[in-house]
Scaffold this motif. Structure first.
Motif, short mmCIF file in Angstrom:
data_model
loop_
_atom_site.label_atom_id
_atom_site.label_comp_id
_atom_site.label_asym_id
_atom_site.label_seq_id
_atom_site.Cartn_x
_atom_site.Cartn_y
_atom_site.Cartn_z
N UNK A 84 0.84 -1.21 0.00
CA UNK A 84 0.00 0.00 0.00
C UNK A 84 0.87 1.25 0.00
N UNK A 85 1.94 1.26 0.79
CA UNK A 85 2.83 2.43 0.80
C UNK A 85 4.01 2.23 -0.15
N UNK A 86 4.34 0.97 -0.45
CA UNK A 86 5.45 0.72 -1.37
C UNK A 86 5.12 1.13 -2.79
N UNK A 87 3.88 0.91 -3.18
CA UNK A 87 3.43 1.37 -4.49
C UNK A 87 3.75 0.45 -5.65
N UNK A 88 4.91 -0.23 -5.59
CA UNK A 88 5.29 -1.12 -6.66
C UNK A 88 5.51 -0.41 -7.99
N UNK A 89 5.52 -1.20 -9.06
CA UNK A 89 5.78 -0.65 -10.39
C UNK A 89 4.79 0.43 -10.84
N UNK A 90 3.49 0.34 -10.46
CA UNK A 90 2.55 1.33 -10.97
C UNK A 90 2.65 2.72 -10.33
N UNK A 91 3.52 2.89 -9.34
CA UNK A 91 3.60 4.17 -8.63
C UNK A 91 4.96 4.82 -8.82
N UNK A 92 4.97 6.01 -9.36
CA UNK A 92 6.20 6.77 -9.55
C UNK A 92 6.75 7.23 -8.20
N UNK A 93 8.06 7.35 -8.12
CA UNK A 93 8.70 7.75 -6.87
C UNK A 93 8.14 9.07 -6.32
N UNK A 94 7.91 10.03 -7.18
CA UNK A 94 7.43 11.33 -6.73
C UNK A 94 5.97 11.30 -6.28
N UNK A 281 -15.43 8.88 2.15
CA UNK A 281 -16.86 8.85 1.83
C UNK A 281 -17.11 8.03 0.56
N UNK A 282 -16.74 6.76 0.63
CA UNK A 282 -16.95 5.81 -0.47
C UNK A 282 -16.37 6.33 -1.79
N UNK A 283 -15.13 6.83 -1.70
CA UNK A 283 -14.44 7.36 -2.87
C UNK A 283 -13.63 6.25 -3.52
N UNK A 284 -14.13 5.71 -4.63
CA UNK A 284 -13.45 4.62 -5.33
C UNK A 284 -12.36 5.13 -6.27
N UNK A 285 -12.24 6.42 -6.42
CA UNK A 285 -11.25 6.96 -7.35
C UNK A 285 -9.84 6.96 -6.76
N UNK A 286 -9.69 6.51 -5.52
CA UNK A 286 -8.38 6.53 -4.86
C UNK A 286 -7.57 5.27 -5.14
N UNK A 287 -8.22 4.21 -5.61
CA UNK A 287 -7.52 2.95 -5.84
C UNK A 287 -7.39 2.66 -7.33
N UNK A 288 -6.64 1.61 -7.63
CA UNK A 288 -6.42 1.23 -9.02
C UNK A 288 -7.60 0.47 -9.62
N UNK A 289 -8.59 0.10 -8.81
CA UNK A 289 -9.73 -0.67 -9.29
C UNK A 289 -10.74 0.25 -9.97
N UNK A 290 -10.65 0.34 -11.28
CA UNK A 290 -11.55 1.22 -12.02
C UNK A 290 -12.90 0.58 -12.28
N UNK A 294 -13.80 -7.53 -7.80
CA UNK A 294 -12.78 -8.20 -7.00
C UNK A 294 -11.65 -8.79 -7.84
N UNK A 295 -11.87 -8.92 -9.15
CA UNK A 295 -10.82 -9.45 -10.00
C UNK A 295 -9.77 -8.38 -10.30
N UNK A 296 -10.09 -7.13 -10.03
CA UNK A 296 -9.13 -6.05 -10.22
C UNK A 296 -8.65 -5.59 -8.85
N UNK A 297 -7.75 -4.62 -8.84
CA UNK A 297 -7.13 -4.16 -7.61
C UNK A 297 -8.11 -3.35 -6.78
N UNK A 298 -8.40 -3.82 -5.58
CA UNK A 298 -9.38 -3.15 -4.73
C UNK A 298 -8.78 -2.59 -3.46
N UNK A 299 -7.46 -2.52 -3.39
CA UNK A 299 -6.85 -2.02 -2.15
C UNK A 299 -5.70 -1.04 -2.38
N UNK A 300 -4.95 -1.20 -3.47
CA UNK A 300 -3.77 -0.35 -3.64
C UNK A 300 -4.14 1.03 -4.17
N UNK A 301 -3.52 2.04 -3.58
CA UNK A 301 -3.75 3.41 -4.00
C UNK A 301 -3.18 3.67 -5.40
#
Length: 334
Positions: A84-94, A281-290, A294-301
């Motif tokens: 969640x905080x590491x971000x992995x490949x999809x998250x730029x360092x900045x 407030x049920x903001x789904x735009x914060x995660x990678x799950x567009x 459940x088959x897509x990412x439902x937890x990572x920012x």
């Protein structure tokens, strides 16, 4: 014959273009690599600078997703957690919350404030504690554990995954086209949606878990929570937690049983918790799950989510750092 030669030439040219596009446009054959460790299982290899999926992923000499450690770093915040905080490949360092916080706190206090990103994908709190026990606390003045419900029983298993699990490579692929096929087309789609169902149908008793997921079947509450709490208390380091829910928990406006155990642990140990359910407030735009599936990412920012977490961590960290500077009577406070 001439038509066949021309067709072959066009095919080879297209493959060459695709190979170059994958390499230089999307960073294939340039994945962040991992190393094993007998104490905390695994972590990114140190001193990496990778361009992957148009994002910069870099690590310092301690394998942290942070800038190099400097002896002049006298004020240090540890942000501890998993992917969640590491971000992995999809998250730029900045775009990392740790990077955002480091810049914002440094600007506010007009002196260097380090926010070190102590994390790895699928780490539990026990992994983080084992890392800090081995590598040290880096002179930490404040520590925050970012956790989620699934961490409650996510205990270390020490099963070999580096170089086995495709998400934890120890060496680079040599051909980008093969990496694209093997790691993403085969492992993500053919393996899951063709091979696994077929094997389950033919021989369900012998089917094992998919190899692209780390399975840690803990039977006891993760010891790392208590270890981190006890260590920071003994050393007089302020310690708090940020509880991050999955989309299903946000929709239901409640944590599952494991999330509730984490909150119970915090109450019993008098640990302050930033409870994201109370502010999200049920903001789904914060995660990678567009697709809210459940088959897509439902937890990572995503990048917006990292900024959201940094926004809510900032005032709490500032409160602790204000108290720290007040106690130490720094004459160069703002």
């Amino acid at each position: 014959m001439r038509f066949r030669k021309k067709s072959l030439f066009i095919l080879l040219a297209l493959l060459a273009i695709f190979e170059l596009l994958l390499r230089f446009g999307f960073g294939f054959c340039n994945a962040p690599l991992y190393i094993e460790d007998p104490d905390f299982e695994y972590i990114f290899a140190p001193n990496q600078y990778r361009f992957r999926f148009r994002n910069v992923v870099k690590t310092n000499e301690f394998s942290l997703r942070s800038e190099p450690i400097n002896p002049a770093d006298t004020t240090v915040v540890l942000l501890v957690g998993d992917s969640v905080i590491n971000g992995g490949n999809p998250t730029d360092h900045d775009d990392l919350a740790s990077t955002i916080l480091e810049k914002k706190l440094t600007q506010h206090y007009k002196q260097t404030i380090r926010v070190l990103n102590v994390s790895a994908g699928s780490w539990g709190p026990d992994n983080a504690f084992a890392f800090l026990k081995k590598k040290g606390l880096f002179g930490a003045d404040v520590m925050c554990l970012v956790t989620s419900s699934h961490d409650a029983y996510d205990n270390m298993s020490h099963h070999k995954i580096v170089g086995v699990n495709p998400n934890y490579p120890e060496k680079q692929y040599k051909v980008a086209l093969y990496e694209f096929w093997h790691r993403y087309i085969y492992n993500l789609f053919i393996y899951h949606y063709v091979e696994v169902p077929l094997k389950e149908w033919l021989s369900p008793a012998t089917q094992s878990a998919p190899n692209d997921v780390i399975h840690k079947f803990g039977t006891t509450f993760n010891a790392g929570y208590q270890q981190l709490a006890d260590t920071t208390k003994a050393l007089g380091i302020p310690f708090f937690m940020y509880l991050h829910p999955e989309l299903s928990e946000i929709d239901q406006n409640q944590y599952d049983s494991q999330g509730k155990e984490i909150l119970d642990f915090a109450r019993k140990n008098h640990i302050f918790v930033i409870d994201e359910l109370k502010i999200n407030q049920k903001d789904h735009s914060l995660t990678r799950d567009l697709f809210r599936s459940p088959e897509f990412d439902s937890i990572h920012y995503n990048a917006k989510g990292q900024a959201y977490m940094a926004k809510h961590l900032y005032p709490v960290l500032k409160q602790y750092l204000d108290a720290y500077f007040s106690k130490h009577a720094r004459t160069h406070r703002p």
